[in-house]
Motif scaffolding. Structure first.
Motif, PDB file in Angstrom:
ATOM      1  N   ALA A 133       0.810  -1.215   0.000  1.00 11.32           N
ATOM      2  CA  ALA A 133       0.000   0.000   0.000  1.00 11.32           C
ATOM      3  C   ALA A 133       0.844   1.267   0.000  1.00 11.32           C
ATOM      4  O   ALA A 133       0.361   2.331  -0.395  1.00 11.32           O
ATOM      5  CB  ALA A 133      -0.921   0.005   1.211  1.00 11.32           C
ATOM      6  N   SER A 134       2.092   1.180   0.439  1.00  9.15           N
ATOM      7  CA  SER A 134       2.912   2.370   0.665  1.00  9.15           C
ATOM      8  C   SER A 134       3.824   2.708  -0.498  1.00  9.15           C
ATOM      9  O   SER A 134       4.504   3.745  -0.477  1.00  9.15           O
ATOM     10  CB  SER A 134       3.742   2.189   1.940  1.00  9.15           C
ATOM     11  N   ALA A 135       3.895   1.853  -1.500  1.00 15.73           N
ATOM     12  CA  ALA A 135       4.730   2.101  -2.671  1.00 15.73           C
ATOM     13  C   ALA A 135       3.863   2.556  -3.841  1.00 15.73           C
ATOM     14  O   ALA A 135       2.737   2.096  -4.000  1.00 15.73           O
ATOM     15  CB  ALA A 135       5.486   0.826  -3.052  1.00 15.73           C
ATOM     16  N   ARG A 136       4.391   3.447  -4.655  1.00 13.19           N
ATOM     17  CA  ARG A 136       3.644   3.841  -5.856  1.00 13.19           C
ATOM     18  C   ARG A 136       3.474   2.640  -6.777  1.00 13.19           C
ATOM     19  O   ARG A 136       2.434   2.469  -7.423  1.00 13.19           O
ATOM     20  CB  ARG A 136       4.375   4.973  -6.572  1.00 13.19           C
ATOM     21  N   ALA A 137       4.489   1.774  -6.853  1.00 14.89           N
ATOM     22  CA  ALA A 137       4.401   0.538  -7.624  1.00 14.89           C
ATOM     23  C   ALA A 137       5.297  -0.498  -6.970  1.00 14.89           C
ATOM     24  O   ALA A 137       6.259  -0.162  -6.269  1.00 14.89           O
ATOM     25  CB  ALA A 137       4.831   0.761  -9.077  1.00 14.89           C
ATOM     26  N   VAL A 138       4.973  -1.764  -7.175  1.00 14.13           N
ATOM     27  CA  VAL A 138       5.777  -2.861  -6.640  1.00 14.13           C
ATOM     28  C   VAL A 138       6.206  -3.758  -7.789  1.00 14.13           C
ATOM     29  O   VAL A 138       5.535  -3.846  -8.826  1.00 14.13           O
ATOM     30  CB  VAL A 138       5.015  -3.667  -5.571  1.00 14.13           C
ATOM     31  N   LEU A 139       7.327  -4.419  -7.596  1.00 11.87           N
ATOM     32  CA  LEU A 139       7.933  -5.238  -8.645  1.00 11.87           C
ATOM     33  C   LEU A 139       7.829  -6.715  -8.315  1.00 11.87           C
ATOM     34  O   LEU A 139       8.013  -7.119  -7.166  1.00 11.87           O
ATOM     35  CB  LEU A 139       9.414  -4.855  -8.805  1.00 11.87           C
ATOM     36  N   ASN A 140       7.543  -7.517  -9.318  1.00 11.62           N
ATOM     37  CA  ASN A 140       7.669  -8.972  -9.212  1.00 11.62           C
ATOM     38  C   ASN A 140       8.807  -9.404 -10.133  1.00 11.62           C
ATOM     39  O   ASN A 140       8.843  -9.023 -11.308  1.00 11.62           O
ATOM     40  CB  ASN A 140       6.378  -9.668  -9.646  1.00 11.62           C
ATOM     41  N   VAL A 141       9.731 -10.192  -9.603  1.00 10.93           N
ATOM     42  CA  VAL A 141      10.839 -10.719 -10.391  1.00 10.93           C
ATOM     43  C   VAL A 141      10.839 -12.236 -10.261  1.00 10.93           C
ATOM     44  O   VAL A 141      11.003 -12.776  -9.167  1.00 10.93           O
ATOM     45  CB  VAL A 141      12.205 -10.153  -9.922  1.00 10.93           C
ATOM     46  N   ALA A 142      10.636 -12.931 -11.369  1.00  5.06           N
ATOM     47  CA  ALA A 142      10.605 -14.388 -11.353  1.00  5.06           C
ATOM     48  C   ALA A 142      12.009 -14.956 -11.208  1.00  5.06           C
ATOM     49  O   ALA A 142      13.004 -14.321 -11.579  1.00  5.06           O
ATOM     50  CB  ALA A 142       9.965 -14.912 -12.644  1.00  5.06           C
ATOM     51  N   ARG A 143      12.086 -16.154 -10.677  1.00  7.93           N
ATOM     52  CA  ARG A 143      13.343 -16.895 -10.718  1.00  7.93           C
ATOM     53  C   ARG A 143      13.609 -17.318 -12.153  1.00  7.93           C
ATOM     54  O   ARG A 143      12.693 -17.438 -12.976  1.00  7.93           O
ATOM     55  CB  ARG A 143      13.264 -18.098  -9.788  1.00  7.93           C
ATOM     56  N   ASP A 144      14.875 -17.570 -12.478  1.00  8.69           N
ATOM     57  CA  ASP A 144      15.231 -17.912 -13.857  1.00  8.69           C
ATOM     58  C   ASP A 144      14.426 -19.084 -14.381  1.00  8.69           C
ATOM     59  O   ASP A 144      13.922 -19.065 -15.506  1.00  8.69           O
ATOM     60  CB  ASP A 144      16.727 -18.240 -13.952  1.00  8.69           C
TER      61      ASP A 144
END
Length: 379
Positions: free
Chosen positions: A264-275
């Motif tokens: 809720a506190s970030a303008r955007a959040v990142l998802n990074v998959a494992r290889d």
């Protein structure tokens, strides 16, 4: 082997014995949210859950939940092999016995012992929470002891991977295989008010793992260096000695109870998959659904199948490189971020909850034949 034994049906309550890494601790245990969501939903449908987990990797010292009312938790020694053997034998009286991948101790022992269980009405399941990595390992080593166990399980469930993973397990002799994708538990992950602790422009929750670090550098640290005027926040275990740009704030392990506040506190959040997950595709991480449940604007690295879960451009933003992330963040207004988050929440509540996944598990358990199941695409 019990190919012709009758299978449990969804019309009656099942005793399910589950052997996994940990239900009560998410410490170095990315599968915790997935286990909790699936098993809580199954318990809500009347099934009785016993979860067996080892006392290993300091997870019992870093519990983030108490024993839940919807499951009996049995903690066994992480050093004495007699204990898991005894517990598997006790589980013989259950209707369903599950061995999950990646327990971390006694994996070969548990796989052999569970696969060997045989009595009328018992279903044995191998539940793979990192199927691409498992398949790659087994293909590379024909002598891997797990290869011989695969055909002995009545079912193989996977955390994701779609048709490529189903075909891979079929080629290794699996009787039946189906993906049970991650999802949202709306009682756990939901909208909350933003707060100063996690206030930032871009946030990432990810433990430091060898097959993810390169992608974190590309999709998170390189954009941070290119955007010194923005505030980046990194949560997760293992990054304390990583060299980072000065605008990255590292907060260490973030307990599950704080994930909503971070999202809720970030303008955007990142998802990074494992290889391994990114190369196969069709493997949305728990973070994807956590963020959507909190109505956060999600940016994800590109992988095949994302459109089955969220619509790119409207419900999620997809980046193929660190340069894409830079451009996304430069153009992303707070208004657009909120619109994307709201659309994602609506989508996952409509078709990607753990209640829906539990119904799928019941349907698979109720099939009377041993035919292989093809991948079931979510709505």
């Amino acid at each position: 082997m019990n190919r012709r034994n009758p299978r449990p049906t969804a019309s009656r309550s099942l005793d399910i014995a589950f052997f996994g890494s940990s239900l009560v601790s998410a410490y170095w245990n990315g599968a915790a949210t997935y286990y909790r969501g699936i098993l809580r939903a199954l318990a809500a449908r009347g099934h009785r859950i016993t979860f067996h987990e080892p006392d290993a990797y300091d997870r019992q010292k870093h519990r983030d939940i108490e024993d839940p009312p919807w499951a009996r938790v049995v903690v066994y020694s992480g050093t004495d092999p007699a204990e898991p053997r005894r517990l598997v034998e006790q589980a013989r009286s259950a209707d369903v016995v599950v061995k999950a991948s990646g327990v971390g101790v006694f994996d070969e022992l548990l796989e052999a012992e569970v696969a060997a269980l045989d009595r009328p009405g018992l279903t044995t399941i191998f539940w793979d929470v990192d199927a691409p990595a498992t398949l790659e390992r087994v293909r590379a080593a024909p002598s891997d002891p797990f290869r011989a166990q695969i055909p002995r399980f009545n079912l193989v469930f996977t955390y994701g991977g779609g048709d490529p993973v189903v075909r891979g397990y079929e080629a290794l002799g699996a009787r039946r295989c189906a993906p049970i994708y991650n999802a949202l538990d709306p009682e756990t992950h939901f909208e909350v008010a933003p707060g100063p602790r996690f206030h930032c422009d871009f946030a990432l929750l990810a433990n430091r793992l060898p097959d993810r670090e390169r992608r974190v550098e590309e999709f998170f640290l390189r954009p941070a260096a290119a955007l010194p005027g923005l505030r980046f926040l990194l949560g997760g275990s293992g990054w304390q000695d990583k060299v980072m740009p000065p605008n990255v704030r590292y907060v260490g392990h973030v307990y599950t109870a704080d994930h909503n506040a971070l999202n809720a506190s970030a303008r955007a959040v990142l998802n990074v998959a494992r290889d391994s997950m990114a190369s196969v595709g069709f493997s949305p991480a728990t973070r994807v659904f956590e963020a959507a449940g909190a109505a956060a604007c999600l940016v994800t690295d590109a992988w095949e199948g994302i459109e089955l879960f969220l619509e790119p451009g409207r419900e999620v933003l997809v980046a193929r490189s660190g340069d894409d992330v830079v451009e996304i963040l430069r153009a992303l207004t707070p208004e657009r971020a909120r619109a994307i988050g709201r659309a994602a929440k609506q989508r996952v509540l409509a078709g990607h909850t753990y209640a829906e996944r539990a119904r799928q598990v019941e349907a698979l358990l109720a099939r009377p034949d041993g035919a292989t199941l093809t991948a079931i695409a979510p709505p």
